[in-house]
Write a protein that holds these residues in place. Structure first.
Motif, PDB file in Angstrom:
ATOM      1  N   VAL A   1      61.410 -24.417  59.070  1.00  0.00           N
ATOM      2  CA  VAL A   1      62.634 -24.821  59.751  1.00  0.00           C
ATOM      3  C   VAL A   1      63.048 -23.676  60.662  1.00  0.00           C
ATOM      4  CG1 VAL A   1      64.985 -25.674  59.485  1.00  0.00           C
ATOM      5  CG2 VAL A   1      63.274 -26.157  57.722  1.00  0.00           C
ATOM      6  N   ASP A   2      62.964 -23.910  61.963  1.00  0.00           N
ATOM      7  CA  ASP A   2      63.297 -22.853  62.933  1.00  0.00           C
ATOM      8  C   ASP A   2      64.801 -22.768  63.155  1.00  0.00           C
ATOM      9  OD1 ASP A   2      60.663 -22.059  63.401  1.00  0.00           O
ATOM     10  OD2 ASP A   2      60.342 -23.708  64.793  1.00  0.00           O
ATOM     11  N   GLU A   3      65.532 -22.773  62.096  1.00  0.00           N
ATOM     12  CA  GLU A   3      66.991 -22.670  62.166  1.00  0.00           C
ATOM     13  C   GLU A   3      67.383 -21.240  61.833  1.00  0.00           C
ATOM     14  OE1 GLU A   3      70.926 -23.857  62.761  1.00  0.00           O
ATOM     15  OE2 GLU A   3      69.096 -25.021  63.085  1.00  0.00           O
ATOM     16  N   THR A   4      68.056 -20.577  62.751  1.00  0.00           N
ATOM     17  CA  THR A   4      68.464 -19.193  62.532  1.00  0.00           C
ATOM     18  C   THR A   4      69.952 -19.034  62.778  1.00  0.00           C
ATOM     19  OG1 THR A   4      67.988 -18.546  64.820  1.00  0.00           O
ATOM     20  CG2 THR A   4      66.195 -18.338  63.220  1.00  0.00           C
ATOM     21  N   ASP A   5      70.485 -18.002  62.226  1.00  0.00           N
ATOM     22  CA  ASP A   5      71.871 -17.625  62.473  1.00  0.00           C
ATOM     23  C   ASP A   5      71.931 -16.101  62.505  1.00  0.00           C
ATOM     24  OD1 ASP A   5      74.654 -17.801  62.852  1.00  0.00           O
ATOM     25  OD2 ASP A   5      74.757 -19.552  61.548  1.00  0.00           O
ATOM     26  N   ALA A   6      73.091 -15.575  62.789  1.00  0.00           N
ATOM     27  CA  ALA A   6      73.189 -14.119  62.935  1.00  0.00           C
ATOM     28  C   ALA A   6      74.477 -13.602  62.329  1.00  0.00           C
ATOM     29  CB  ALA A   6      73.114 -13.733  64.413  1.00  0.00           C
ATOM     30  N   VAL A   7      74.417 -12.372  61.871  1.00  0.00           N
ATOM     31  CA  VAL A   7      75.600 -11.644  61.419  1.00  0.00           C
ATOM     32  C   VAL A   7      75.610 -10.301  62.146  1.00  0.00           C
ATOM     33  CG1 VAL A   7      75.715 -12.724  59.155  1.00  0.00           C
ATOM     34  CG2 VAL A   7      74.352 -10.661  59.453  1.00  0.00           C
ATOM     35  N   THR A   8      76.788  -9.762  62.319  1.00  0.00           N
ATOM     36  CA  THR A   8      76.929  -8.449  62.943  1.00  0.00           C
ATOM     37  C   THR A   8      77.209  -7.415  61.862  1.00  0.00           C
ATOM     38  OG1 THR A   8      77.796  -9.423  64.980  1.00  0.00           O
ATOM     39  CG2 THR A   8      78.175  -7.074  64.640  1.00  0.00           C
ATOM     40  N   VAL A   9      76.387  -6.374  61.838  1.00  0.00           N
ATOM     41  CA  VAL A   9      76.542  -5.305  60.857  1.00  0.00           C
ATOM     42  C   VAL A   9      77.179  -4.110  61.556  1.00  0.00           C
ATOM     43  CG1 VAL A   9      75.373  -3.813  59.211  1.00  0.00           C
ATOM     44  CG2 VAL A   9      74.517  -6.136  59.607  1.00  0.00           C
ATOM     45  N   TYR A  10      78.306  -3.677  61.026  1.00  0.00           N
ATOM     46  CA  TYR A  10      79.036  -2.561  61.617  1.00  0.00           C
ATOM     47  C   TYR A  10      78.521  -1.229  61.078  1.00  0.00           C
ATOM     48  CZ  TYR A  10      82.383  -6.372  62.421  1.00  0.00           C
ATOM     49  OH  TYR A  10      82.984  -7.547  62.774  1.00  0.00           O
ATOM     50  N   PRO A  11      78.656  -0.173  61.858  1.00  0.00           N
ATOM     51  CA  PRO A  11      78.278   1.147  61.349  1.00  0.00           C
ATOM     52  C   PRO A  11      79.236   1.603  60.253  1.00  0.00           C
ATOM     53  CG  PRO A  11      79.323   1.339  63.501  1.00  0.00           C
ATOM     54  CD  PRO A  11      79.118  -0.123  63.269  1.00  0.00           C
ATOM     55  N   PRO A  12      78.818   2.550  59.415  1.00  0.00           N
ATOM     56  CA  PRO A  12      79.720   3.046  58.363  1.00  0.00           C
ATOM     57  C   PRO A  12      80.942   3.719  58.978  1.00  0.00           C
ATOM     58  CG  PRO A  12      77.454   3.748  57.979  1.00  0.00           C
ATOM     59  CD  PRO A  12      77.494   3.190  59.363  1.00  0.00           C
ATOM     60  N   ARG A  13      81.995   3.775  58.190  1.00  0.00           N
ATOM     61  CA  ARG A  13      83.228   4.426  58.624  1.00  0.00           C
ATOM     62  C   ARG A  13      83.555   5.569  57.684  1.00  0.00           C
ATOM     63  NH1 ARG A  13      89.437   2.016  58.599  1.00  0.00           N
ATOM     64  NH2 ARG A  13      90.409   3.926  59.383  1.00  0.00           N
TER      65      ARG A  13
END
Length: 375
Positions: free
Chosen positions: A153-165
């Motif tokens: 299944v060529d279904e993709t999604d994305a999340v954004t990973v933030y740098p550490p603080r």
């Protein structure tokens, strides 16, 4: 892909053939009780698996977050996820989700009834940037486990990973803006007026008595919020070009990529600390520029810019703070003075909670690890 026999199917087929050969050699029907059920099971399994179609899939993606956080992802199968009214057949399958190299995802397939129940798995954020979830590999089997069929299944999604603080000492922050604007998040100033709620205002500032009398949310504004200095932060790296971060894997971190990581981490730490103080910031990085005001929206703008920035130089002649990062760390330059990010971090960690950034990364409900106010 056409159905193929599983190991169990090959064993069953072999047993059926041996039983049939033995029955023919003996000239009797004593083994029909084995041959016929095996033949029926193999035929039924083949038909069942061959009728399986690639299902509609929807990712229920987790919230964006910081490096090191672990979140749960849910996959929903069936026509309901696309609005299609046509019925779909559920089937047994091993579900395996491929994830971006910057994420730690499932290491083994998940056994599920696809089409009748969602599938959940956990991912850990390892590298900043926009990270991809998917595609999804399904190994469909019949109810007896005799045949299998590979589906993708060529279904993709994305999340954004933030740098550490990391925390920034109050002394350094105070030097960047007016003393009467320091740490409004901890020290409330003189009340000024009531005004209409705008997105990003803290829930604690809602004036509930007036809100109850009107058909709109009203918040309190304090005198320190009417006039604050704006701090300009410009950042760049000592090595590398000017590309945005698209997907550096953990095994191929070049010096320029490591420098970009240090730049992103230092920028987020300082910018969010100032926003927590109630001070607006202008942030310039190789990936772009944002002007952020205190509130959830301003924090997210800074975090998203830092998450996608790559190495590159930024002119910081007119900035209040210039951040220059290398593979081994970052330095903050203010005027003719320079201090390392590591030194500031150690100083902040040695401050008393009441004087430092103790509430910056709280997870007890007042403020979450993203630096965004929780309701």
């Amino acid at each position: 892909m056409t159905p193929a026999l599983t190991r169990r199917g090959r064993v069953a087929g072999l047993v059926g053939l041996v039983a049939a050969a033995s029955g023919i050699a003996a000239g009797g029907r004593a083994l029909d009780a084995i041959v016929i059920p095996v033949a029926i099971a193999l035929a039924a399994g083949y038909v069942q698996v061959s009728r399986v179609d690639v299902p509609a899939v929807r990712h229920v993606t987790p919230a964006d977050g910081f490096v090191g956080e672990t979140r749960e992802v849910r996959l929903e199968f069936g026509p309901d996820v696309t609005g299609d009214a046509a019925p779909s057949r559920s089937f047994l399958a091993d579900v395996f989700v491929r994830v971006d190299e910057g994420l730690d995802g499932p290491t083994a397939p998940i056994r599920a009834s696809v089409g009748s129940e969602p599938v959940s798995y956990r991912v850990t954020y390892r590298e900043r940037g926009e990270r991809t979830l998917g595609p999804i590999e399904l190994t469909a089997t019949d109810v007896f486990g005799l045949f299998e069929r590979e589906l993708v299944v060529d279904e993709t999604d994305a999340v954004t990973v933030y740098p550490p603080r990391d925390p920034i000492p109050a002394r350094f922050r105070r030097a960047l803006h007016a003393a009467d604007a320091v740490d409004v998040s901890r020290q409330r100033e003189e009340f000024d007026r009531l005004r209409e709620y705008t997105r990003g205002d803290a829930v604690r500032d809602v004036h509930w008595a007036t809100t109850a009398k009107r058909d709109e949310i009203v918040v309190k504004q304090f005198s320190a919020e009417t006039a604050r200095n704006r701090v300009t932060i410009a950042g760049g790296t000592e090595v590398g070009g000017g590309e945005e971060l698209s997907g550096f894997g953990p095994e191929d971190r070049s010096p320029s990529a490591a420098a970009a990581d240090e730049l992103a981490r230092a920028t987020v730490s300082l910018a969010l600390a100032l926003l927590d103080d109630g001070v607006p910031v202008d942030v310039r990085l190789p990936a772009g520029r944002v002007s952020a005001s205190p509130g959830d929206r301003g924090r997210r703008e800074v975090l998203e810019l830092a998450a996608r920035t790559g190495p590159g130089a930024v002119a910081g002649d007119e900035a209040d703070v210039t951040i220059v990062a290398g593979a081994d760390g970052a330095r903050f330059r203010t005027g003719d003075r320079s201090v390392s990010f590591d030194d500031l971090r150690r100083e902040a960690e040695g401050e008393r909670p009441a004087d430092g950034d103790a509430g910056a990364n709280r997870t007890d409900g007042s403020r979450d690890r993203r630096g965004v106010a929780s309701p």
